[in-house]
Structure formats: C-alpha cells, structure tokens
Scaffold this active site. Structure first.
Site, PDB file in Angstrom:
ATOM      1  N   HIS A 194       2.707   7.965   4.817  1.00  0.00           N
ATOM      2  CA  HIS A 194       2.046   7.904   6.111  1.00  0.00           C
ATOM      3  C   HIS A 194       1.566   6.503   6.488  1.00  0.00           C
ATOM      4  O   HIS A 194       1.764   6.034   7.613  1.00  0.00           O
ATOM      5  CB  HIS A 194       0.866   8.876   6.116  1.00  0.00           C
ATOM      6  CG  HIS A 194       0.526   9.411   7.467  1.00  0.00           C
ATOM      7  ND1 HIS A 194       1.359  10.248   8.178  1.00  0.00           N
ATOM      8  CD2 HIS A 194      -0.551   9.230   8.259  1.00  0.00           C
ATOM      9  CE1 HIS A 194       0.813  10.569   9.330  1.00  0.00           C
ATOM     10  NE2 HIS A 194      -0.350   9.957   9.408  1.00  0.00           N
ATOM     11  N   SER A 242       1.144   8.837  14.035  1.00  0.00           N
ATOM     12  CA  SER A 242       0.377  10.013  13.645  1.00  0.00           C
ATOM     13  C   SER A 242      -0.160  10.757  14.868  1.00  0.00           C
ATOM     14  O   SER A 242       0.610  11.249  15.675  1.00  0.00           O
ATOM     15  CB  SER A 242      -0.733   9.610  12.684  1.00  0.00           C
ATOM     16  OG  SER A 242      -1.272  10.733  12.025  1.00  0.00           O
ATOM     17  N   ASP A 292       5.835  11.227   2.858  1.00  0.00           N
ATOM     18  CA  ASP A 292       4.695  11.442   3.751  1.00  0.00           C
ATOM     19  C   ASP A 292       4.157  12.851   3.564  1.00  0.00           C
ATOM     20  O   ASP A 292       4.846  13.836   3.819  1.00  0.00           O
ATOM     21  CB  ASP A 292       5.135  11.229   5.199  1.00  0.00           C
ATOM     22  CG  ASP A 292       3.965  11.018   6.139  1.00  0.00           C
ATOM     23  OD1 ASP A 292       2.895  11.600   5.898  1.00  0.00           O
ATOM     24  OD2 ASP A 292       4.129  10.265   7.118  1.00  0.00           O
TER      25      ASP A 292
END
Length: 423
Positions: free
Chosen positions: A398, A186, A364
C-alpha cells in the site's frame, strides 16, 4: 489510509498509538490547529515546509465547499527542470489527492526526483495538491470550529458530494476551464470511483489514475485491519458521539486499548524494529521504503478524520458492498435517504470513455488483489478499448505507491506517459 492514503483505518491510527515515541507529536499537532483560529500562514504552510525549499514555485490557496469547509490547496504551476517539449502548449492541470489520516505532505517524503507532484511539474503539468477537511492545513469552516461535533458530521459521502466538486470547480476556473487530470491514492481512489459513477465532474475530468484502488474491502487480510474494523463497528454507537477521530480524544484512546486487549492482536512496540514491522502488520509488506522516508512520514501522520468516516469504511469491510453511510437506525436512514437502508453505489455507471489508469500491488493488504480483480471484472470489463490501462506490481504494497524509492521508475513514469497520451 494511505497509511497512507490509508486505509481502513482505524488501523493507521492504531499503528501510531502503539508507538509511544510519536504519540506526543500527534497530540501537539492536533491541538495546534483549531479551525478559524488556525495559525497556518504561507510562511509555515505546506509550500514553505515541503516545496519551495527544493526550488519549486508554490502557491497557497483556499477552496470553500458548499457545506462550508475551507480547504487548503497548493499549486505548483511549473517545474524546476521541466521538459519543455512544447513551450506554446498550455499546461494541463492535475489534481493529486491523498488518502485518509494523512494530507498532501505525504507526497513529498522523498527527494524531488522521487516525489510525484514534482515529477508531474517537471514534465509540464500544472499541479494541484489537496488537503482533505479535518487535516492539519484544512481545519477551517465558515461557521464551525473543529471543537464542535457538527464540524465532524461527514464521511466520504460528503467528499463525493461537496468536497471534490468544489476542488474541481476551483481548479477549472483558475486554469481557463481546461479539462483536469486526477490522481488518487487509497481513499482518494474510492472518492474518484464513486464520483464518476454518480456523474460528478465527468465533464471536467480528462483522465484518471488510481493507485492502490479501494472500493471493495471485504478481503482485507491483516489482523489489525479486520479486528480494527470489527471493533469500530462494535463500539460505533458510543464512538459516533465523538466527532473527531484523533489521538487527543480520550474515547479514541480507550477504543484502541480495547483493540489491543483482544487475543488475536499483539500491540508490541518492538514491531517497529522487526522486519515484519507495524506497517507490514497493517498495510502489507512494502518492498521499497527508505528509513528516511519513514521518519518523514512519522512527522506528518496520523492526522484526524471524522469518526463517521472511519465507521463508514468499516461498514464497507463488513458488508462487502459499496453503499452510502448507514446510520444503523431505521428512522435516521428514512430521514436521510427516504428508505430503510442506504442506497448502493453502482460503479458500472462510470462512463466507459473516461481514460483510467489503475495500478495495484501483489503485497497490498488493504487494496487486496482479490478486491481489485472484483472491481475490474464487475465494472471495467466493458470499458472502451484503449481507455483503460492496468498495471500489476507483484512486490508492491500500500505505501509503496506514495513512499517507495523506486516509485518514479515503476509507477509515476507510467502515470505521466498515460496522461500525455491523452493530449
């Protein structure tokens, strides 16, 4: 954030805000660690809490950045059952970088056979786990206390210019100037992409793995993500007066109450109990999280970041471009950049010969498929043959990249073999 690594991210903190059962834990954590007077010691640090209990060696170390932040970093120098293919070969270092609103503990929420740093150690790597400034184990500074707003005068720009170069220099010196492998999730991927495009640590890095990459955020799908970013920008001038973005900040709590009052947002505690729970509302429908890992996650998140950092991410959501922090005052931009608008980062400057592994998921909601394809098409189309490996996992979202029970089989084995192919 990762809600890892997380995210865009006003949203992650919003998640925990609406979950009253973990609000008191977060506030207690925020109060317990206060800069120079931190009570953290090797006996209650990350190593003792998450690593040595599983039989791995672990060292607690500190890195000081040029802007004065004292960062906690953990070294796992060898595996518990590492594969000794070549006992004479010097171990290659690998830096493992988390996302925003969490810290290095996020990589240790499952069993050792499922946790990325331990998997790497067992496969013969010298593993270095980072903790970004302002998080639980990295709240010290050479002259500032976190109670001072100046401590929080940074965004991910400073992670690029000051924090990650300090970590690379430290690891390089500690490992005999070896080239270093890097893994980011991320926000950790954004820092890597921009660092490489700016010429940071390009001579020190050997290969890079980007899990749930974020660079462009214009396609963030979730209502909470979009509304959180829009609301953060709307309240920006007020919130920027508050340095720390954490749940013990009155202005931050009031901000989230405002987000929850908007008609398109439903802040319902029952979301946690439903199939489409609060994590799904923020990060997409994760396929493979266990209930035990989720409960562990609630013990370590969310953690404080700077308001400026979240504001910067929200600017990226709104603008669709990747630029330095916009002070949104022409005079301030002139002082900082010598121009009225902030400079744009050009990811096409990433060296084409750097080995890069990218993995992204079809579910995601933060590292959206369209945004990742834009990243690949605009900046990696001409990457050197054999130096770019791209993995797409249709049912991953995610948090699966740091918490999924099957991440070792689906992702981590590929990362490990990618690094080993560069030997």
């Amino acid at each position: 954030m990762a809600f890892p690594g997380f995210m865009n991210i006003a949203a992650l903190t919003l998640c925990i805000f609406v979950l009253a059962n973990c609000n008191h834990q977060v506030q207690a954590s925020s109060r317990a660690f206060s800069g120079k007077e931190s009570k953290i010691s090797p006996g209650n640090g990350l190593c003792a809490s998450w690593v040595t209990i599983h039989g791995y060696k672990c060292q607690e170390l500190e890195v000081t950045t040029k802007d004065g932040y004292i960062l906690s970093i953990q070294r796992i120098p060898e595996g518990r059952s590492e594969v000794k293919n070549n006992v004479t070969k010097k171990k290659e270092p690998v830096i493992v970088q988390h996302g925003v609103a969490v810290d290095g503990a996020t990589w240790f929420l499952n069993s050792p056979k499922q946790n990325l740093p331990m998997i790497l150690a067992d496969n013969g790597f010298d593993v270095w786990v980072t903790n970004t400034r302002g998080t639980k184990y990295s709240r010290k500074h050479t002259s500032l206390d976190p109670s001072n707003k100046k401590y929080w005068d940074w965004s991910w720009d400073e992670l690029v210019t000051d924090e990650m170069p300090a970590i690379f220099d430290f690891v390089s010196k500690q490992t005999g100037e070896q080239k270093i492998n890097y893994i980011g999730h991320s926000l950790g991927t954004l820092v890597a992409l921009v660092s490489l495009s700016e010429g940071k640590w390009v001579n020190q890095v050997k290969s890079v793995a980007l899990l749930s990459p974020i660079a462009y955020l214009s396609k963030v799908k979730t209502v909470l993500g979009q509304v959180g970013a829009r609301s953060l920008l709307g309240e920006g001038l007020t919130l920027l007066g508050v340095g720390e973005f954490g749940l013990n900040q009155v202005h931050v709590l009031e901000f989230f109450k405002g987000v929850c009052s908007q008609p398109e947002v439903t802040c319902d505690n029952k979301l946690l109990l439903s199939k489409k729970n609060i994590l799904t509302e923020i990060a997409g429908e994760n396929c493979c999280l266990t209930s035990s890992a989720f409960q562990q996650f609630l013990k370590v998140a969310p953690q404080s970041s700077s308001t400026r950092n979240l504001f910067h991410l929200a600017q990226t959501v709104r603008s669709g471009v990747l630029a330095k922090f916009d002070f949104e005052r022409l005079g301030s931009n002139m002082v900082h950049y010598g121009k009225l608008t902030p400079p744009i980062y050009n990811l096409s400057n990433i060296p084409k010969n750097v080995p890069i592994f990218i993995s992204y998921g079809g579910r995601d909601a933060l590292s959206d498929v369209a945004d990742v394809k834009r990243l690949l098409n605009e900046h990696f189309r001409n990457h050197d043959t054999g130096k770019l490996s791209v993995q797409f996992i249709d049912n991953y979202a995610h948090l699966d990249y740091v918490m999924a029970a099957n991440a070792n089989e689906i992702v981590y084995k590929n990362v490990t073999s990618f690094f080993q192919r560069q030997w």
